[in-house]
Design an enzyme around this catalytic site. Sequence first.
Site, mmCIF file in Angstrom:
data_model
loop_
_atom_site.group_PDB
_atom_site.id
_atom_site.type_symbol
_atom_site.label_atom_id
_atom_site.label_comp_id
_atom_site.label_asym_id
_atom_site.label_seq_id
_atom_site.Cartn_x
_atom_site.Cartn_y
_atom_site.Cartn_z
ATOM 1 C CG HIS A 60 -1.988 -0.981 1.233
ATOM 2 N ND1 HIS A 60 -2.973 -1.080 0.103
ATOM 3 C CD2 HIS A 60 -2.232 -1.927 2.448
ATOM 4 C CE1 HIS A 60 -3.704 -2.200 0.574
ATOM 5 N NE2 HIS A 60 -3.169 -2.671 1.874
HETATM 6 O O1 VJV Z 1 -10.139 0.299 7.138
HETATM 7 C C1 VJV Z 1 -8.906 1.019 7.252
HETATM 8 C C2 VJV Z 1 -8.734 2.631 7.402
HETATM 9 C C3 VJV Z 1 -9.720 2.935 8.854
HETATM 10 C C4 VJV Z 1 -8.944 4.015 9.590
HETATM 11 C C5 VJV Z 1 -8.223 3.609 10.451
HETATM 12 N N1 VJV Z 1 -8.822 2.621 11.588
HETATM 13 C C6 VJV Z 1 -7.860 2.094 12.564
HETATM 14 C C7 VJV Z 1 -9.489 1.513 10.858
HETATM 15 C C8 VJV Z 1 -10.406 2.338 9.757
HETATM 16 C C9 VJV Z 1 -10.146 3.347 7.463
HETATM 17 N N2 VJV Z 1 -7.619 0.583 7.399
HETATM 18 C C10 VJV Z 1 -7.394 -0.914 7.171
HETATM 19 C C11 VJV Z 1 -5.839 -1.092 6.940
HETATM 20 C C12 VJV Z 1 -5.906 -2.460 6.271
HETATM 21 C C13 VJV Z 1 -4.323 -2.534 5.945
HETATM 22 C C14 VJV Z 1 -4.106 -3.928 5.258
HETATM 23 C C15 VJV Z 1 -2.584 -4.102 4.960
HETATM 24 C C16 VJV Z 1 -2.194 -5.170 4.021
HETATM 25 O O2 VJV Z 1 -2.628 -6.694 4.482
HETATM 26 O O3 VJV Z 1 -2.934 -5.106 2.850
HETATM 27 C C17 VJV Z 1 -0.770 -5.512 3.678
HETATM 28 C C18 VJV Z 1 0.118 -5.460 4.715
HETATM 29 C C19 VJV Z 1 -7.764 -1.624 8.569
HETATM 30 N N3 VJV Z 1 -8.388 -2.715 8.591
HETATM 31 C C20 VJV Z 1 -8.276 -2.991 9.982
HETATM 32 C C21 VJV Z 1 -7.584 -2.098 10.355
HETATM 33 N N4 VJV Z 1 -7.151 -1.020 9.682
HETATM 34 C C22 VJV Z 1 -7.299 -1.975 12.041
HETATM 35 C C23 VJV Z 1 -6.127 -1.400 12.427
HETATM 36 C C24 VJV Z 1 -5.768 -1.232 13.819
HETATM 37 C C25 VJV Z 1 -6.535 -1.854 14.637
HETATM 38 C C26 VJV Z 1 -7.790 -2.488 14.448
HETATM 39 C C27 VJV Z 1 -7.859 -2.552 13.022
HETATM 40 C C28 VJV Z 1 -4.899 -0.436 14.184
HETATM 41 C C29 VJV Z 1 -4.522 -0.448 15.568
HETATM 42 C C30 VJV Z 1 -5.317 -0.978 16.496
HETATM 43 N N5 VJV Z 1 -6.356 -1.692 16.042
HETATM 44 C C31 VJV Z 1 -5.060 -0.957 17.871
HETATM 45 ZN ZN ZN Z 2 -4.147 -7.268 3.269
#
Ligand code: VJV
Ligand code: ZN
Length: 376
Positions: free
Chosen positions: A144
């Site tokens: 990403h």
């Molecule tokens: O959906 C999102 C973005 C948000 C804003 C930030 N919040 C935490 C979540 C919603 C809109 N981000 C995704 C990013 C997924 C990245 C995937 C990476 C890869 O696998 O493709 C390659 C390495 C997302 N989904 C879930 C989370 N973020 C998430 C982040 C956290 C969390 C729980 C869920 C970060 C910190 C903590 N909990 C404590």
């Molecule tokens: Zn992924």
Amino acid sequence: SQPVKEHSKRRVAYYYDSNIGNYYYGPGHVMKPHRIRMAHELILNYGLYRNLSIYRPTPASFKDITRFHSEEYVNYLKGANLDNVTSFGINNQFSSVLTNDDCPMFDGLYDFCRLSCGGSLAAAVKLNKKKTDIAINWMGGLHHAKKSEASGFCYTNDIVIGILELLKHHKRVLYVDIDIHHGDGVEEAFFTTDRVMTVSFHRHGDFFPGTGDITDIGAGKGKLYSVNVPLADGIRDEAYKNLFEKVMDEVMYRFQPEAVVLQCGADSLNQDRLGRFNLTLKGHGNCVSYFRSRGLPLMLVGGGGYTPRNVARCWAYETALAVDMEVSNNIPFNNYYEYFGPDFQLHIDQRPVKDDNIDLDKKIETILDNLKLLNP
Ligand code: VJV
Ligand code: ZN
Ligand code: CA
């Protein structure tokens, strides 16, 4: 149409740094570099080292990383640390990218990026020199990251840096992404070139990062050289294999790549904490076997995967596929043995959940119709 040399020997180079598992995104963060160390433990204790050349990559330099990323952004990553991150202040154009929940500042962040990129760069150099047939970097796959922006747990894009290196010795490079998320950073980097074809399979519809519609096919000279396969929840091995092989057979015939990079994000497995697909190791690993049998220079990189025990299972199994060694379904004793209970088996079962993919044949047809506009 392509020669299939399924069971011939392959030289496999494996890039790993024993520090990688110590990097920590913070309490509760779903991205855990420790899973790479768990995979490494399985790889060693299955005895796969006997058929691997194991290397500790030179960490990528500032110059290496700025082959893709902007100097201002990399300077920011380099200078950022836990003490000064808040003092960068709201006026800094990058300060917001390192303070959101997905991409936090953490201790050693820049060194983590140097290892991840160093592995993919070293893998590409080895393939360029024809000193290996397959090169593996489970520390990489961070698809990403953008030129001047961190996104989705990714700060620097080791894949783009690896592909740029491969392009020095290969006319056409194919990038395939089986992480459950869209490989947007790699797609964007090569959106307007016909020397790199990017193909991403991903969950689509109210799901991060939101891009990767079937109608997004590249632009300018790169038109038709970006391929997107949006999917719904619950896809199983059989349907995925059929879809993957139909799309890839056409891609291989039309594009005729000279090298392949496969991003093996393990969040497309069933029981993933963030993913919703229903693949087992066999369905996921079939993608590795597919390219191994083609006999082109092949780079395997990691990526997502949020149920660490299954990420370790998956990448150990795929390392075994790369070297063509049979591995027992009994997990060998290792430093993290207790993580693999209660069954202590390598393979994971399919889940009894519904497959929401109802229009796969139509999607395949749309994608093949686009590919057929390219002359081989
Ligand atoms: O959906 C999102 C973005 C948000 C804003 C930030 N919040 C935490 C979540 C919603 C809109 N981000 C995704 C990013 C997924 C990245 C995937 C990476 C890869 O696998 O493709 C390659 C390495 C997302 N989904 C879930 C989370 N973020 C998430 C982040 C956290 C969390 C729980 C869920 C970060 C910190 C903590 N909990 C404590
Ligand atoms: Zn992924
Ligand atoms: Ca993907």
